[in-house]
Design an enzyme around this catalytic site. Sequence first.
Site, PDB file in Angstrom:
ATOM      1  N   SER A 147       0.328   4.339   7.268  1.00 41.26           N
ATOM      2  CA  SER A 147       1.162   4.693   6.115  1.00 41.26           C
ATOM      3  C   SER A 147       0.331   5.262   4.971  1.00 41.26           C
ATOM      4  O   SER A 147      -0.818   4.867   4.763  1.00 41.26           O
ATOM      5  CB  SER A 147       1.904   3.456   5.594  1.00 41.26           C
ATOM      6  OG  SER A 147       2.624   2.849   6.626  1.00 41.26           O
ATOM      7  N   GLY A 194      -4.416   2.054   9.794  1.00 38.00           N
ATOM      8  CA  GLY A 194      -4.262   3.003   8.686  1.00 38.00           C
ATOM      9  C   GLY A 194      -3.302   4.116   9.036  1.00 38.00           C
ATOM     10  O   GLY A 194      -3.719   5.243   9.336  1.00 38.00           O
ATOM     11  N   GLU A 219       5.019  -3.077  18.055  1.00 37.25           N
ATOM     12  CA  GLU A 219       5.130  -3.933  16.860  1.00 37.25           C
ATOM     13  C   GLU A 219       6.537  -4.483  16.706  1.00 37.25           C
ATOM     14  O   GLU A 219       6.764  -5.445  15.992  1.00 37.25           O
ATOM     15  CB  GLU A 219       4.847  -3.094  15.605  1.00 37.25           C
ATOM     16  CG  GLU A 219       3.440  -3.082  15.130  1.00 37.25           C
ATOM     17  CD  GLU A 219       3.323  -2.274  13.831  1.00 37.25           C
ATOM     18  OE1 GLU A 219       2.732  -2.798  12.902  1.00 37.25           O
ATOM     19  OE2 GLU A 219       3.825  -1.146  13.747  1.00 37.25           O
TER      20      GLU A 219
HETATM   21  C1  LIG Z   1       4.082  -6.578   4.776  1.00 30.61           C
HETATM   22  C2  LIG Z   1       3.827  -5.151   5.171  1.00 30.61           C
HETATM   23  C3  LIG Z   1       2.732  -4.843   5.961  1.00 30.61           C
HETATM   24  C4  LIG Z   1       2.459  -3.521   6.311  1.00 30.61           C
HETATM   25  N1  LIG Z   1       1.331  -3.256   7.044  1.00 30.61           N
HETATM   26  C5  LIG Z   1       1.030  -1.968   7.325  1.00 30.61           C
HETATM   27  C6  LIG Z   1      -0.190  -1.658   8.022  1.00 30.61           C
HETATM   28  O1  LIG Z   1      -0.980  -2.551   8.387  1.00 30.61           O
HETATM   29  N2  LIG Z   1      -0.488  -0.367   8.256  1.00 30.61           N
HETATM   30  C7  LIG Z   1       0.336   0.656   7.881  1.00 30.61           C
HETATM   31  O2  LIG Z   1       0.029   1.807   8.167  1.00 30.61           O
HETATM   32  N3  LIG Z   1       1.507   0.403   7.213  1.00 30.61           N
HETATM   33  C8  LIG Z   1       1.857  -0.883   6.920  1.00 30.61           C
HETATM   34  N4  LIG Z   1       3.014  -1.164   6.224  1.00 30.61           N
HETATM   35  C9  LIG Z   1       3.831  -0.042   5.737  1.00 30.61           C
HETATM   36  C10 LIG Z   1       5.156   0.145   6.441  1.00 30.61           C
HETATM   37  O3  LIG Z   1       4.994   0.662   7.744  1.00 30.61           O
HETATM   38  C11 LIG Z   1       5.995   1.106   5.564  1.00 30.61           C
HETATM   39  O4  LIG Z   1       6.229   0.442   4.336  1.00 30.61           O
HETATM   40  C12 LIG Z   1       7.315   1.455   6.196  1.00 30.61           C
HETATM   41  O5  LIG Z   1       7.126   2.288   7.321  1.00 30.61           O
HETATM   42  C13 LIG Z   1       8.257   2.182   5.194  1.00 30.61           C
HETATM   43  O6  LIG Z   1       7.631   3.229   4.579  1.00 30.61           O
HETATM   44  P1  LIG Z   1       7.662   3.371   2.977  1.00 30.61           P
HETATM   45  O7  LIG Z   1       7.249   2.076   2.382  1.00 30.61           O
HETATM   46  O8  LIG Z   1       6.887   4.591   2.643  1.00 30.61           O
HETATM   47  O9  LIG Z   1       9.190   3.574   2.591  1.00 30.61           O
HETATM   48  P2  LIG Z   1      10.017   4.947   2.665  1.00 30.61           P
HETATM   49  O10 LIG Z   1       9.798   5.587   3.997  1.00 30.61           O
HETATM   50  O11 LIG Z   1       9.729   5.740   1.457  1.00 30.61           O
HETATM   51  O12 LIG Z   1      11.496   4.403   2.615  1.00 30.61           O
HETATM   52  C14 LIG Z   1      12.175   4.083   1.393  1.00 30.61           C
HETATM   53  C15 LIG Z   1      13.619   3.736   1.731  1.00 30.61           C
HETATM   54  O13 LIG Z   1      14.282   4.909   2.274  1.00 30.61           O
HETATM   55  C16 LIG Z   1      14.856   4.609   3.540  1.00 30.61           C
HETATM   56  N5  LIG Z   1      14.750   5.778   4.423  1.00 30.61           N
HETATM   57  C17 LIG Z   1      13.668   6.572   4.588  1.00 30.61           C
HETATM   58  N6  LIG Z   1      13.923   7.523   5.522  1.00 30.61           N
HETATM   59  C18 LIG Z   1      15.199   7.312   5.971  1.00 30.61           C
HETATM   60  C19 LIG Z   1      16.036   7.938   6.940  1.00 30.61           C
HETATM   61  N7  LIG Z   1      15.602   8.979   7.648  1.00 30.61           N
HETATM   62  N8  LIG Z   1      17.271   7.427   7.135  1.00 30.61           N
HETATM   63  C20 LIG Z   1      17.719   6.352   6.436  1.00 30.61           C
HETATM   64  N9  LIG Z   1      16.970   5.715   5.481  1.00 30.61           N
HETATM   65  C21 LIG Z   1      15.730   6.188   5.262  1.00 30.61           C
HETATM   66  C22 LIG Z   1      14.018   3.454   4.078  1.00 30.61           C
HETATM   67  O14 LIG Z   1      14.727   2.700   5.046  1.00 30.61           O
HETATM   68  C23 LIG Z   1      13.733   2.654   2.809  1.00 30.61           C
HETATM   69  O15 LIG Z   1      14.838   1.829   2.501  1.00 30.61           O
HETATM   70  C24 LIG Z   1       3.328  -2.471   5.877  1.00 30.61           C
HETATM   71  C25 LIG Z   1       4.445  -2.780   5.091  1.00 30.61           C
HETATM   72  C26 LIG Z   1       4.689  -4.100   4.734  1.00 30.61           C
HETATM   73  C27 LIG Z   1       5.889  -4.391   3.882  1.00 30.61           C
END
Ligand SMILES: Cc1cc2nc3c(=O)[nH]c(=O)nc-3n(C[C@H](O)[C@H](O)[C@H](O)COP(=O)(O)OP(=O)(O)OC[C@H]3O[C@@H](n4cnc5c(N)ncnc54)[C@H](O)[C@@H]3O)c2cc1C
Length: 362
Positions: free
Chosen positions: A122, A120, A238
Amino acid sequence: MDFRDSPEEAAFRDRLRTWLADNAASFKASGDEYWAQQGTWHQALYAAGFFGTSWPKEFGGQELAPVYDVIVDEELARAGAPPRPSLGYLVVGLGHHGSKELQQRFLPGMIKGTERWCQGFSEPGAGSDLASLITTATRDGDNYIINGHKIWTSYSDVADWCLVLARTDMDVARHKGISAFIVSMHQDSIEQRPLQMINGVTTEFGQVTFDGAVVPASHMVGEPGDGWRLAMTVVSHEREPSTLGYSARYGKLLREMASRTGGEVPDELTWAAVQAEMLRLHVRRRLSEQLDGINHGPQGSLDKLLMTWVEQSVGHAALAVSGTRDPELLSAYLYSRAQSVMGGTSQIQKNIIASRILGLGV
Ligand SMILES: Cc1cc2nc3c(=O)[nH]c(=O)nc-3n(C[C@H](O)[C@H](O)[C@H](O)COP(=O)(O)OP(=O)(O)OC[C@H]3O[C@@H](n4cnc5c(N)ncnc54)[C@H](O)[C@@H]3O)c2cc1C
């Protein structure tokens, strides 16, 4: 470097092949059925001696070299069996940051598969910028009370325990006020709601709300404020493809696609085959470095980026070979889109490579 099996490795591989021939057919390798059976699959693999092979004996592992994990990944892929449940990052997180008591209490069940886990980290407003998370843990006697909202939490529907990052101190720099907790998912104050993935799977991950969930203070991993260090250990682990073990699976899928082309091989398939072979050799190099005790640190971002490129090339090849006609290949394509997001997005990996490997001022 000689990448061929030693006599011991070859004997292990033979035993595994025989076991898979007798046991793998009853387990589905994808879709909701795979997720429904994942716990039984984990326990079956462990009981047969093919899971947790490189982890400490003290916690139920066999302390074999990491190459045995790769043999398991290769043979599972070859047999079309489900993959090894991916838990290494949690084992490493707890192994590096947990007290002896927490390790002894939780690692054996995690490794044997008798207790299921989720991560947990994100939140709706905190993904790439994880330090902005707003879930709170407030001290109340011998407990902490958790309030907040986690999202994209893989395996949350079946998890017994969740490794939760929560803010325990509002008055310090953002990343210094975060602590990590092992929270029981069996509480009325925790609600888990599934999220459907683009490929139709409904049981892979969900969102989890904590509305006054209780966690004993003794379930804090490390000290108050240590959550960020734990998170960095977990996410960098990871990102290593050798532990994810995907490269054998890509090779198998590509060979299957090649057999369907009827002689006319699309460029996408050729390119994906070249990339997959590059990743296979890269993973082997990383493994031999691991055996020499080399710790990769930020290089894991390079590995994750390479793996994402390969998986998405394989996805494009799947589309080129069958369009939307074959549900399994279509699903491989759709799932590959998630690879550049999970475990840290590709843009974030590029930022890490630029700043921490190349020393560029970003
Ligand atoms: C299949 C799957 C399984 C997952 N499992 C887990 C889990 O078990 N536990 C958990 O905690 N999370 C999990 N996640 C979540 C995952 O870690 C996040 O989706 C990921 O870290 C991106 O965060 P976000 O979705 O909030 O996107 P955001 O951070 O909002 O990003 C949106 C876009 O902006 C870009 N961006 C953001 N900041 C920057 C920057 N500084 N420079 C350049 N570009 C930027 C990103 O690259 C992306 O394209 C999972 C995700 C997926 C898809």
